[in-house]
Design a protein around this motif. Structure first.
Motif, PDB file in Angstrom:
ATOM      1  N   LEU A 183     -12.780  -5.300  -3.676  1.00 37.14           N
ATOM      2  CA  LEU A 183     -13.114  -4.280  -4.661  1.00 37.14           C
ATOM      3  C   LEU A 183     -11.894  -3.465  -5.061  1.00 37.14           C
ATOM      4  CD1 LEU A 183     -16.539  -3.012  -3.236  1.00 37.14           C
ATOM      5  CD2 LEU A 183     -16.153  -4.472  -5.232  1.00 37.14           C
ATOM      6  N   VAL A 184     -11.058  -3.129  -4.074  1.00 42.08           N
ATOM      7  CA  VAL A 184      -9.839  -2.362  -4.368  1.00 42.08           C
ATOM      8  C   VAL A 184      -8.931  -3.139  -5.307  1.00 42.08           C
ATOM      9  CG1 VAL A 184      -7.690  -1.461  -3.373  1.00 42.08           C
ATOM     10  CG2 VAL A 184      -9.876  -0.989  -2.255  1.00 42.08           C
ATOM     11  N   TYR A 185      -8.733  -4.428  -5.003  1.00 41.32           N
ATOM     12  CA  TYR A 185      -7.848  -5.229  -5.851  1.00 41.32           C
ATOM     13  C   TYR A 185      -8.450  -5.421  -7.247  1.00 41.32           C
ATOM     14  CZ  TYR A 185      -4.536  -8.802  -7.273  1.00 41.32           C
ATOM     15  OH  TYR A 185      -3.562  -9.491  -7.953  1.00 41.32           O
ATOM     16  N   GLY A 186      -9.754  -5.619  -7.305  1.00 42.71           N
ATOM     17  CA  GLY A 186     -10.385  -5.778  -8.601  1.00 42.71           C
ATOM     18  C   GLY A 186     -10.287  -4.527  -9.459  1.00 42.71           C
ATOM     19  N   ALA A 187     -10.317  -3.352  -8.810  1.00 44.61           N
ATOM     20  CA  ALA A 187     -10.292  -2.088  -9.549  1.00 44.61           C
ATOM     21  C   ALA A 187      -8.884  -1.633  -9.902  1.00 44.61           C
ATOM     22  CB  ALA A 187     -10.996  -1.005  -8.733  1.00 44.61           C
ATOM     23  N   THR A 188      -7.892  -2.015  -9.080  1.00 45.78           N
ATOM     24  CA  THR A 188      -6.539  -1.477  -9.269  1.00 45.78           C
ATOM     25  C   THR A 188      -5.480  -2.528  -9.520  1.00 45.78           C
ATOM     26  OG1 THR A 188      -6.051  -1.538  -6.888  1.00 45.78           O
ATOM     27  CG2 THR A 188      -7.115   0.460  -7.755  1.00 45.78           C
ATOM     28  N   GLY A 189      -5.730  -3.786  -9.142  1.00 45.63           N
ATOM     29  CA  GLY A 189      -4.742  -4.839  -9.331  1.00 45.63           C
ATOM     30  C   GLY A 189      -3.645  -4.855  -8.303  1.00 45.63           C
ATOM     31  N   THR A 190      -3.810  -4.128  -7.208  1.00 48.92           N
ATOM     32  CA  THR A 190      -2.792  -4.099  -6.157  1.00 48.92           C
ATOM     33  C   THR A 190      -3.430  -3.725  -4.830  1.00 48.92           C
ATOM     34  OG1 THR A 190      -0.661  -3.132  -5.474  1.00 48.92           O
ATOM     35  CG2 THR A 190      -2.236  -1.665  -6.534  1.00 48.92           C
ATOM     36  N   LEU A 191      -2.739  -4.075  -3.732  1.00 52.08           N
ATOM     37  CA  LEU A 191      -3.147  -3.656  -2.390  1.00 52.08           C
ATOM     38  C   LEU A 191      -2.022  -2.911  -1.689  1.00 52.08           C
ATOM     39  CD1 LEU A 191      -5.110  -6.826  -1.168  1.00 52.08           C
ATOM     40  CD2 LEU A 191      -6.053  -4.635  -1.923  1.00 52.08           C
ATOM     41  N   ASN A 192      -0.915  -2.697  -2.395  1.00 52.08           N
ATOM     42  CA  ASN A 192       0.186  -1.916  -1.848  1.00 52.08           C
ATOM     43  C   ASN A 192      -0.232  -0.453  -1.757  1.00 52.08           C
ATOM     44  OD1 ASN A 192       2.691  -0.098  -2.320  1.00 52.08           O
ATOM     45  ND2 ASN A 192       3.548  -2.049  -1.609  1.00 52.08           N
ATOM     46  N   MET A 193      -0.183   0.129  -0.565  1.00 51.68           N
ATOM     47  CA  MET A 193      -0.739   1.464  -0.368  1.00 51.68           C
ATOM     48  C   MET A 193       0.033   2.539  -1.120  1.00 51.68           C
ATOM     49  SD  MET A 193      -2.268   1.637   3.497  1.00 51.68           S
ATOM     50  CE  MET A 193      -0.967   0.823   4.427  1.00 51.68           C
ATOM     51  N   ALA A 194       1.344   2.400  -1.222  1.00 49.05           N
ATOM     52  CA  ALA A 194       2.108   3.383  -1.975  1.00 49.05           C
ATOM     53  C   ALA A 194       1.747   3.353  -3.451  1.00 49.05           C
ATOM     54  CB  ALA A 194       3.604   3.132  -1.793  1.00 49.05           C
ATOM     55  N   GLN A 195       1.488   2.182  -3.986  1.00 46.32           N
ATOM     56  CA  GLN A 195       1.078   2.054  -5.382  1.00 46.32           C
ATOM     57  C   GLN A 195      -0.360   2.509  -5.567  1.00 46.32           C
ATOM     58  OE1 GLN A 195       1.289  -1.950  -6.970  1.00 46.32           O
ATOM     59  NE2 GLN A 195       1.885  -1.189  -8.993  1.00 46.32           N
ATOM     60  N   LEU A 196      -1.210   2.211  -4.585  1.00 41.30           N
ATOM     61  CA  LEU A 196      -2.603   2.641  -4.659  1.00 41.30           C
ATOM     62  C   LEU A 196      -2.731   4.165  -4.665  1.00 41.30           C
ATOM     63  CD1 LEU A 196      -4.366   0.136  -2.227  1.00 41.30           C
ATOM     64  CD2 LEU A 196      -4.718   0.319  -4.695  1.00 41.30           C
ATOM     65  N   ALA A 197      -1.782   4.847  -4.037  1.00 37.89           N
ATOM     66  CA  ALA A 197      -1.841   6.307  -3.977  1.00 37.89           C
ATOM     67  C   ALA A 197      -1.895   6.917  -5.368  1.00 37.89           C
ATOM     68  CB  ALA A 197      -0.632   6.846  -3.209  1.00 37.89           C
ATOM     69  N   GLY A 198      -1.218   6.280  -6.334  1.00 37.53           N
ATOM     70  CA  GLY A 198      -1.274   6.776  -7.699  1.00 37.53           C
ATOM     71  C   GLY A 198      -2.424   6.212  -8.493  1.00 37.53           C
ATOM     72  N   ARG A 199      -2.740   4.950  -8.288  1.00 36.62           N
ATOM     73  CA  ARG A 199      -3.782   4.311  -9.100  1.00 36.62           C
ATOM     74  C   ARG A 199      -5.189   4.755  -8.728  1.00 36.62           C
ATOM     75  NH1 ARG A 199      -1.874  -1.891 -10.536  1.00 36.62           N
ATOM     76  NH2 ARG A 199       0.198  -1.303 -11.297  1.00 36.62           N
ATOM     77  N   PHE A 200      -5.406   5.154  -7.481  1.00 31.17           N
ATOM     78  CA  PHE A 200      -6.733   5.626  -7.100  1.00 31.17           C
ATOM     79  C   PHE A 200      -7.114   6.895  -7.850  1.00 31.17           C
ATOM     80  CE2 PHE A 200      -8.621   3.832  -2.970  1.00 31.17           C
ATOM     81  CZ  PHE A 200      -8.359   2.538  -3.394  1.00 31.17           C
ATOM     82  N   ASP A 201      -6.109   7.680  -8.230  1.00 34.60           N
ATOM     83  CA  ASP A 201      -6.401   8.926  -8.940  1.00 34.60           C
ATOM     84  C   ASP A 201      -7.046   8.664 -10.302  1.00 34.60           C
ATOM     85  OD1 ASP A 201      -5.319  10.324  -6.835  1.00 34.60           O
ATOM     86  OD2 ASP A 201      -3.328  10.495  -7.746  1.00 34.60           O
ATOM     87  N   ASP A 202      -6.849   7.472 -10.855  1.00 30.55           N
ATOM     88  CA  ASP A 202      -7.378   7.153 -12.187  1.00 30.55           C
ATOM     89  C   ASP A 202      -8.750   6.497 -12.142  1.00 30.55           C
ATOM     90  OD1 ASP A 202      -4.969   8.081 -13.275  1.00 30.55           O
ATOM     91  OD2 ASP A 202      -4.020   6.105 -13.080  1.00 30.55           O
ATOM     92  N   LEU A 203      -9.260   6.209 -10.940  1.00 33.97           N
ATOM     93  CA  LEU A 203     -10.561   5.552 -10.815  1.00 33.97           C
ATOM     94  C   LEU A 203     -11.691   6.558 -10.979  1.00 33.97           C
ATOM     95  CD1 LEU A 203      -9.974   3.183  -7.750  1.00 33.97           C
ATOM     96  CD2 LEU A 203      -9.855   2.603 -10.183  1.00 33.97           C
ATOM     97  N   PRO A 204     -12.852   6.102 -11.432  1.00 34.53           N
ATOM     98  CA  PRO A 204     -14.022   6.993 -11.480  1.00 34.53           C
ATOM     99  C   PRO A 204     -14.366   7.522 -10.088  1.00 34.53           C
ATOM    100  CG  PRO A 204     -14.428   4.974 -12.722  1.00 34.53           C
ATOM    101  CD  PRO A 204     -13.139   4.766 -11.991  1.00 34.53           C
ATOM    102  N   ASP A 205     -14.883   8.732 -10.052  1.00 34.36           N
ATOM    103  CA  ASP A 205     -15.157   9.384  -8.767  1.00 34.36           C
ATOM    104  C   ASP A 205     -16.124   8.574  -7.902  1.00 34.36           C
ATOM    105  OD1 ASP A 205     -13.468  11.406  -9.416  1.00 34.36           O
ATOM    106  OD2 ASP A 205     -15.035  12.814 -10.017  1.00 34.36           O
ATOM    107  N   ASN A 206     -17.160   8.031  -8.510  1.00 38.37           N
ATOM    108  CA  ASN A 206     -18.155   7.280  -7.727  1.00 38.37           C
ATOM    109  C   ASN A 206     -17.548   6.021  -7.119  1.00 38.37           C
ATOM    110  OD1 ASN A 206     -20.136   9.141  -8.283  1.00 38.37           O
ATOM    111  ND2 ASN A 206     -20.953   8.026 -10.054  1.00 38.37           N
ATOM    112  N   LEU A 207     -16.656   5.351  -7.862  1.00 37.97           N
ATOM    113  CA  LEU A 207     -16.009   4.157  -7.339  1.00 37.97           C
ATOM    114  C   LEU A 207     -15.067   4.511  -6.201  1.00 37.97           C
ATOM    115  CD1 LEU A 207     -15.439   1.150  -7.403  1.00 37.97           C
ATOM    116  CD2 LEU A 207     -13.798   1.548  -9.256  1.00 37.97           C
TER     117      LEU A 207
END
Length: 507
Positions: A183-207
């Motif tokens: 689900l993380v990769y499908g929503a953000t296109g990455t599994l790198n935690m440093a990159q996810l730190a920024g991309r998670f901020d753009d996801l919908p709150d419920n997701l």
């Protein structure tokens, strides 16, 4: 010096391969294992010094730049966990060699034990260093495979049954984790935690809440938090003493480490902080009530293990620098203390013939060295001043008082109650196993009271080393708290971690 970063993973893996090839040369096998873990401890210590002076150290595996490739990152938190865990695994290895030699390898068959033990160490270090969620998953799977082999050594009925339960629960956790990764990769296109730190901020709150809940569920099972830890007391006590000790000291802490890393880096808003507070309170109280009800030392220690995970979760739930700093300090303390107590329990079983309290007695007089080896870490676990357990709990409670909300006050009260009940539980063990008269079923031949015969030096020496190490944590508590405070500050700001991976900014 970044070439040092992968070595805590590479050295144990190479050692595992070499010891597997040396299955028929047990003496050389033991030498290789000891050398590998000693080298890993030395490298880990150098990494800790580097992270304190120069900040996080990063290596791109295979030369593939992030986020295309997997990165290994040693920051202050990871390096501290490496040092403590490797020191513990080295001492337990010496203990297991002593037990294997005394028992004719019946409990810890050397040809199987050493490569599996080193693979377990590699899984632990890989989890601590991983900067990628999928690589973290790989570390957990290495732990699962190696721990199942170690848990079922001897192939007794109880161990096979306990091992099966352990594997089923661990596989459930792995399936949840792997599903979350998809689900993380499908929503953000990455599994790198440093990159996810920024991309998670753009996801919908419920997701974001769904992903956070799935990761917490997966890591909570591995950390044995309430109500996900009922499998632990039925699994760990059945294994050989050194295996139980290293499991108790390390495996649950890898789950706690994963919670700290993901909660601070990926979900810094603390939306489920109140849920974590409730879980930490229930973990403390329910765990210690289970310990009080036990009549076997190993099961009692297993329940205290679950209970004190609640203290660490409390620091994470506070999401403050003071709370995280105290939680990291308490993890380092608890890895050492819990391992030491299980090693001491193995010595009790060897000297008294059992760990059932109703079949023990008089060990304080019969084996005074063993009494001291149990007494000091037991007081430390209960949080008696001036030991590190007291300092860690004090730091956590002070951080809670600073937060000053009704729910936090309830957790603070639960922490105090848990500490008192821990003192009661270990006091009961002391009274029944060490203080009262020897039980009639215990060895009565005076020749059996020779500590050298009943307690091999290679089992006693590493236990003494860990007791000394636990006391040293008290002596160096000031500098250690300084390191944990810096680590907590880096976790909250997130910037040092992200900039170490992406100096020019995360894509």
């Amino acid at each position: 010096m970044t070439f040092l970063v992968p070595l805590p993973v590479v050295i144990p893996l190479l050692g595992a391969a070499l010891t597997l090839m040396l299955a028929r040369r047990p003496a050389i096998q033991r030498t290789v294992s000891l050398t590998a873990l000693t080298a890993t401890l030395a490298v880990s210590s150098m990494l800790l010094a580097l992270t304190v002076t120069d900040g996080p150290q990063v290596v791109a595996v295979g030369g593939w730049p992030p986020p295309l490739g997997i990165v290994l990152i040693a920051d202050k938190l990871a390096a501290l966990m490496l040092v403590v865990s490797t020191a513990v695994t080295l001492c337990v290895l010496v203990y297991s060699i002593g037990q294997g030699s005394a028992d004719g390898d019946e409990e810890t068959p050397m040809s199987v034990y050493h490569p599996t033990y080193l693979a377990l160490t590699a899984g632990v270090t890989n989890a601590f260093l991983s900067g990628d969620l999928f690589n973290l998953y790989v570390g957990f799977e290495i732990l699962l495979v190696a721990s199942y082999v170690l848990l079922t050594l001897g192939s007794t009925e109880n161990r096979i049954r306990a091992g099966t339960t352990y594997v089923v629960v661990s596989l459930l956790s792995s399936v949840i984790f792997l599903s979350a990764l998809g689900l993380v990769y499908g929503a953000t296109g990455t599994l790198n935690m440093a990159q996810l730190a920024g991309r998670f901020d753009d996801l919908p709150d419920n997701l974001r809440l769904l992903l956070q809940g799935m990761l917490l569920l997966a890591f909570g099972i591995k950390a044995a938090v309430f109500p996900l830890g009922s499998w632990l007391p039925d699994s760990y006590p059945t294994a050989p003493a050194p295996v139980t000790a290293v499991f108790a000291g390390l495996l649950t802490k890898v789950g706690v480490y994963a919670i700290i890393r993901t909660e601070t880096l990926l979900f810094p808003d603390g939306r489920i902080g109140d849920v974590l507070l409730v879980i930490s309170l229930l973990t403390m109280v329910v765990g210690i009530l289970g310990a009080v009800a036990q009549s076997d030392i190993k099961r009692l220690l297993s329940f205290t293990l679950i209970s004190h995970i609640g203290y660490m979760l409390f620091g994470v739930a506070l999401a403050t620098e003071a709370g995280l700093s105290a939680a990291i300090f308490y993890i380092a303390h608890h890895i050492t203390i819990q391992t030491t107590l299980f090693l001491a329990a193995g010595l009790v079983e060897r000297r008294g013939g059992s760990t059932a309290l109703e079949r023990l007695g008089g060990l304080g007089k019969i084996a005074p060295v063993l009494a001291v080896l149990f007494f000091i870490p037991a007081l430390n676990l209960a949080g008696i001043p001036p030991f590190s357990g007291y300092l860690g709990k004090l730091g956590l409670l002070q951080a809670g008082v600073e937060a000053a909300s009704p729910l936090v006050w309830a957790v603070v009260a639960g922490g105090v109650l848990t500490s008192l009940l821990t003192l009661y539980a270990i006091g009961r063990v002391w009274n029944l196993a060490f203080w009262r008269k020897p039980h009639p079923e215990m060895p009565r031949d005076d020749a059996d009271f020779d500590g050298g015969a009943m307690l091999p030096k290679l089992m006693v020496a590493p236990t003494i080393a860990l007791v000394t190490f636990s006391v040293a944590l008290t002596v160096v508590a000031g500098p250690l708290f300084a390191v944990t405070s810096e680590a907590a500050a880096d976790l909250i700001t997130r910037t040092p971690y992200i900039e170490a991976v992406f100096p020019d900014g995360a894509p």
